[in-house]
Design a protein around this motif. Structure first.
Motif, short mmCIF file in Angstrom:
data_model
loop_
_atom_site.label_atom_id
_atom_site.label_comp_id
_atom_site.label_asym_id
_atom_site.label_seq_id
_atom_site.Cartn_x
_atom_site.Cartn_y
_atom_site.Cartn_z
N ILE A 147 74.41 91.80 85.80
CA ILE A 147 74.81 91.65 84.52
C ILE A 147 74.35 92.64 83.27
CG2 ILE A 147 74.59 89.93 82.49
CD1 ILE A 147 74.65 87.61 84.89
N TYR A 148 72.79 92.82 83.65
CA TYR A 148 72.22 94.06 82.73
C TYR A 148 72.92 95.26 82.78
CZ TYR A 148 68.60 96.79 80.57
OH TYR A 148 68.01 97.68 79.78
N PHE A 149 73.06 95.73 83.82
CA PHE A 149 73.63 97.13 83.75
C PHE A 149 75.13 97.11 83.32
CE2 PHE A 149 69.94 98.16 86.97
CZ PHE A 149 69.69 99.27 86.16
N ALA A 150 75.87 96.00 83.66
CA ALA A 150 77.28 95.93 83.18
C ALA A 150 77.18 95.83 81.75
CB ALA A 150 77.88 94.75 84.01
N VAL A 151 76.39 95.07 81.04
CA VAL A 151 76.43 94.80 79.62
C VAL A 151 75.73 96.11 78.88
CG1 VAL A 151 76.42 92.49 79.38
CG2 VAL A 151 74.20 93.77 79.48
N SER A 152 74.75 96.71 79.70
CA SER A 152 74.41 98.11 79.17
C SER A 152 75.09 99.39 79.14
CB SER A 152 72.84 98.50 79.97
OG SER A 152 72.10 97.44 79.77
N ARG A 153 76.07 99.63 80.07
CA ARG A 153 77.03 100.50 80.42
C ARG A 153 78.43 100.14 79.59
NH1 ARG A 153 75.88 105.37 82.05
NH2 ARG A 153 77.88 105.45 83.12
N ARG A 154 78.70 99.14 79.47
CA ARG A 154 79.87 98.73 78.61
C ARG A 154 81.03 99.21 79.22
NH1 ARG A 154 75.64 98.59 74.94
NH2 ARG A 154 75.87 96.83 73.43
N SER A 155 81.21 99.49 80.54
CA SER A 155 82.21 99.88 81.25
C SER A 155 82.49 98.86 82.29
CB SER A 155 82.13 101.28 82.06
OG SER A 155 82.96 101.45 82.88
N PRO A 156 83.74 98.15 82.10
CA PRO A 156 84.20 97.17 82.99
C PRO A 156 84.21 97.65 84.54
CG PRO A 156 85.49 96.92 81.10
CD PRO A 156 84.57 98.08 81.01
N ILE A 157 84.85 98.99 84.58
CA ILE A 157 84.89 99.61 86.18
C ILE A 157 83.61 99.64 86.58
CG2 ILE A 157 85.94 101.42 87.26
CD1 ILE A 157 88.29 101.66 85.43
N CYS B 120 81.21 91.15 91.37
CA CYS B 120 82.28 92.23 90.87
C CYS B 120 82.83 91.49 89.67
CB CYS B 120 83.61 92.32 91.90
SG CYS B 120 83.16 93.36 93.06
N ILE B 121 83.09 90.15 89.84
CA ILE B 121 83.84 89.30 88.70
C ILE B 121 82.82 89.31 87.62
CG2 ILE B 121 84.77 87.13 87.97
CD1 ILE B 121 85.93 86.94 90.80
N LEU B 122 81.66 88.95 87.66
CA LEU B 122 80.77 88.90 86.68
C LEU B 122 80.25 90.21 86.16
CD1 LEU B 122 78.05 86.35 88.45
CD2 LEU B 122 79.72 85.99 86.47
N GLY B 123 80.16 91.35 86.85
CA GLY B 123 80.00 92.47 86.33
C GLY B 123 81.03 93.07 85.47
N TYR B 124 82.39 92.66 85.84
CA TYR B 124 83.46 92.98 85.03
C TYR B 124 83.41 92.24 83.78
CZ TYR B 124 88.29 93.19 83.31
OH TYR B 124 89.51 93.43 82.67
N LEU B 125 83.08 90.91 83.52
CA LEU B 125 83.05 90.14 82.48
C LEU B 125 81.98 90.45 81.77
CD1 LEU B 125 83.98 86.67 84.09
CD2 LEU B 125 85.59 87.91 82.61
N ALA B 126 80.76 90.81 82.39
CA ALA B 126 79.53 91.21 81.42
C ALA B 126 80.00 92.53 80.59
CB ALA B 126 78.53 91.37 82.37
N ALA B 127 80.33 93.40 81.25
CA ALA B 127 80.95 94.68 80.76
C ALA B 127 81.80 94.45 79.57
CB ALA B 127 81.51 95.75 81.71
N SER B 128 82.89 93.68 79.85
CA SER B 128 83.74 93.56 78.85
C SER B 128 83.33 92.80 77.51
CB SER B 128 84.84 92.57 79.24
OG SER B 128 85.37 92.94 80.58
N ILE B 129 82.24 91.58 77.73
CA ILE B 129 81.58 90.93 76.79
C ILE B 129 80.94 92.16 76.05
CG2 ILE B 129 79.73 89.54 76.17
CD1 ILE B 129 81.05 87.59 78.10
N GLY B 130 80.09 92.83 76.51
CA GLY B 130 79.40 94.08 76.01
C GLY B 130 79.78 94.89 74.96
N LEU B 131 81.34 94.92 75.22
CA LEU B 131 81.89 95.73 74.07
C LEU B 131 82.32 94.90 73.02
CD1 LEU B 131 84.88 96.94 76.74
CD2 LEU B 131 83.11 98.39 75.42
N LEU C 139 70.09 84.71 76.36
CA LEU C 139 69.74 83.56 77.08
C LEU C 139 71.16 82.94 77.16
CD1 LEU C 139 67.37 81.98 77.72
CD2 LEU C 139 68.06 80.67 75.50
N MET C 140 72.12 82.71 76.44
CA MET C 140 73.51 82.19 76.32
C MET C 140 74.24 82.75 77.40
SD MET C 140 73.60 79.29 74.82
CE MET C 140 75.52 79.11 75.01
N MET C 141 74.31 84.14 77.32
CA MET C 141 75.04 84.68 78.15
C MET C 141 74.87 84.72 79.59
SD MET C 141 75.88 88.93 78.14
CE MET C 141 74.07 89.32 78.70
N ASN C 142 73.64 84.69 79.74
CA ASN C 142 72.84 84.64 81.36
C ASN C 142 73.43 83.16 81.90
OD1 ASN C 142 72.07 87.03 81.67
ND2 ASN C 142 70.13 86.88 80.96
#
Lengths: 171, 428
Positions: A52-62, A91-102, A113-116
């Motif tokens: 989740i952390y790296f997905a939201v930090s990179r902000r790239s769903p792929i 995969c699904i969590l990483g995709y969604l986390a990156a999408s939210i990070g945008l 806290l809420m996101m996790n």
């Protein structure tokens, strides 16, 4: 679209290659080792938090999808279950986390806290679905257990994210 | 088309990756591979385990080294008292084992009689637990020993407390242990008192249970259960746990499920024993241990109860006597020699022909018995033919060497049996 891209580029965080390799491996190692010393540590899911952390930090769903795929397969390889169970979930969590990070500010501790919390609950739902529908195994759902698990992971996630923020590369 | 792909690129990638993994899961679940995994998945697992296990092993031994150094210092201070306690416990166990050894032999003879093949644990390999799967959905542990140490798939794993599980996957220098509380495990068990047989399985929440039991079975909490040997993996008779409680099983009505409390604390395992070999005869080491225990038990009993065990059989020249024939009729039971003989000492009373009617005891003319010769020779010389028939060695109050002396009440005299009450009996 152009505005979103510029914002994304502006807030996209970068990490060294070593960080991207070592941190996930360390999380998998700690997840496998610490329950020996602290049996209740099984409640925590460090690899998912790292995804989740790296997905939201990179902000790239792929990137988030493939990051989740790799960590999930490594997690699966340590179990005796078929490879792909944690892979699909991560995969699904990483995709969604990156999408939210945008879309939202994910550097705020309250948001984290809420996101996790939400992602951990979603991960549990996906897990039960995979076990019941794909594997045909009977896995019971205990609301209280899953809520406690989500809360504990959300709290640990806030601390972990603050620590991982220090590994960001400065622009 | 190009705009569609570029527009929905992200969800399409996600969909493709998820579908690929679903196919991967389907292939693994469908493939009926004997043993564990297919070659490809095994390769993937081996790759990950090869990376993670050395780190876990290093962590474990570094941590153990530090902790052990501190514990060594603390233990040194208590070692003497602990040593005494252990010696006492060992003595007790020796005595217990000696008493059980004969039962074990008899059990072996009976099993031979019924052509039943019992498997004994012949050899084991000790291993450290170095890691877990990291998830509660997979109750597996990793051991620091592998095929290079002689481990093979499906070998049973135990601790001194009881059964832990079996090896599911074995790599060259590590192995994967499937615990008995995993939902995919199965273990043939038998309840020791009700003699009920069943298959022990794990649940998703990490409990162990026996399912498909009829509700009219009489099972009480606390009843121990052991391996039945029916699964052909675990030797028969290893402790598994105790019955915790019996619950209704809504998924399999009208059957009930028995929840089991494992004998081993599965969440806190440090060292385990992998059974690498079983045999249908009692192993040599166990036989030697039983023989040692019997000898030690005799020594311990002789120390604590000197009167209960006769001294070793030696002849007058100090050499060992041949062993007593166990088929020979037992020697007559005689009371032990008294330390201070008096007129009530057995054999001290002279024949009636020697006694003067009405004369007081002090004026009687027979020699009182001595410790060296309990029966007076004078009275013996003048005794009737009945007394002469008694062989000399049987008159001795010392039992023959090599026999166990049994203390019994002396027989009551004719006067006693004719109505003399204890109050009327003469006192010393």
């Amino acid at each position: 679209m152009a505005m979103q891209s510029s914002r994304r580029e502006m807030e996209e965080h970068h990490f060294s290659l070593w960080t991207l390799i070592a941190v996930p491996l360390l999380s998998v190692f700690l997840q496998a080792y610490l329950p020996l010393r602290f049996p209740h540590f099984g409640l925590v899911d460090l690899p998912v938090l790292v995804v989740i952390y790296f997905a939201v930090s990179r902000r790239s769903p792929i990137a988030g999808t493939f990051f989740g795929l790799v960590i999930g397969i490594i997690q699966d390889a340590l179990t005796h279950l078929p490879l792909g169970i944690h892979g699909i979930i991560n995969c699904i969590l990483g995709y969604l986390a990156a999408s939210i990070g945008l879309r939202i500010d994910v550097d705020n501790p309250g948001t984290r806290l809420m996101m996790n919390f939400v992602f951990m609950l979603l991960g549990s739902v996906l897990q039960v679905l995979i076990f019941r529908r794909l594997l045909g195994m009977h896995v019971e759902w205990f609301w209280l257990h899953e809520l406690i698990r989500a809360v504990v992971n959300a709290l640990i996630g806030v601390i972990l994210f603050a620590l991982l923020d220090r590994l960001r590369q400065r622009e | 088309m190009e705009s569609f792909l570029s527009r929905y690129r992200n969800p399409l990638v996600l969909l493709a990756v998820v579908l690929a993994q679903m196919v991967l899961i389907a292939v693994q679940v469908r493939r009926p591979v004997k043993g564990t995994d297919g070659r490809q998945t095994r390769l993937a697992r081996y790759g990950v385990v090869s990376v993670i296990s050395p780190v876990e092993r290093a962590f474990l031994f570094t941590g153990h080294g530090i902790v052990n150094s501190w514990h060594d210092y603390l233990d040194l201070r208590q070692v003497r008292a602990q040593n005494r306690e252990l010696q006492a416990e060992l003595s007790r166990i020796r005595v217990e084992e000696a008493s059980l050894a004969e039962d074990a032999r008899q059990n072996g003879r009976l099993q031979k009689l019924f052509a039943f093949q019992q498997h004994y644990v012949a050899s084991t390999v000790a291993a450290h637990v170095i890691g877990t799967s990291g998830t509660d959905l997979s109750r597996v542990l990793y051991l620091d020993k592998g095929s290079a140490d002689g481990l093979r798939t499906d070998m049973p794993v135990i601790t001194p407390d009881g059964v832990v599980g079996k090896l599911r996957d074995v790599f060259p220098h590590s192995s994967q242990l499937l615990e008995i509380n995993d939902p995919t495990s199965g273990l043939g068990v038998i309840l020791t008192e009700s003699r009920l047989r069943g298959i022990l399985r794990g649940t998703a929440s990490g409990q162990t249970e026996i399912i498909d039991i009829l509700p009219d079975e009489h099972i009480r909490p606390g009843e121990p259960l052991v391996t039945s040997g029916g699964d052909e993996i675990f030797p028969r008779g290893l402790p598994v746990g105790t019955v915790d409680r019996v619950i209704n099983d809504p998924a399999r009505n009208p059957y009930v499920a028995i929840l089991i409390r494992p004998a081993v604390n599965l969440s806190r395992l440090d060292e385990v024993l992998v059974i690498t070999q079983t045999s249908d005869t009692i192993p040599t080491t166990m036989q030697q241990d039983m023989a040692t225990s019997e000898q030690k038990a005799a020594d311990i009993l002789a120390q604590r109860l000197p009167g209960a065990i006769a001294p070793p059989a030696t002849g007058p020249d100090g050499k060992a006597q041949p062993p007593v024939d166990v088929n020979a009729p037992p020697p007559p039971v005689r009371p032990p020699a008294s330390l201070h003989p008096d007129r009530y000492t057995p054999g001290a009373t002279p024949p009636a022909a020697q006694l003067t009617p009405g004369a007081p005891y002090s004026t009687q003319t027979f020699a009182p018995p001595t410790a060296a010769s309990p029966v007076a020779p004078a009275s013996e010389a003048k005794a009737g033919s009945a007394a002469k028939k008694i062989p000399a060695e049987k008159r001795s109050s010392t039992p023959p060497a090599g026999t166990v002396e049994i203390h019994t009440k002396p027989k009551r005299s004719a006067a006693d049996s004719n109505g003399a009450t204890p109050a009327e009996e003469p006192r010393n």
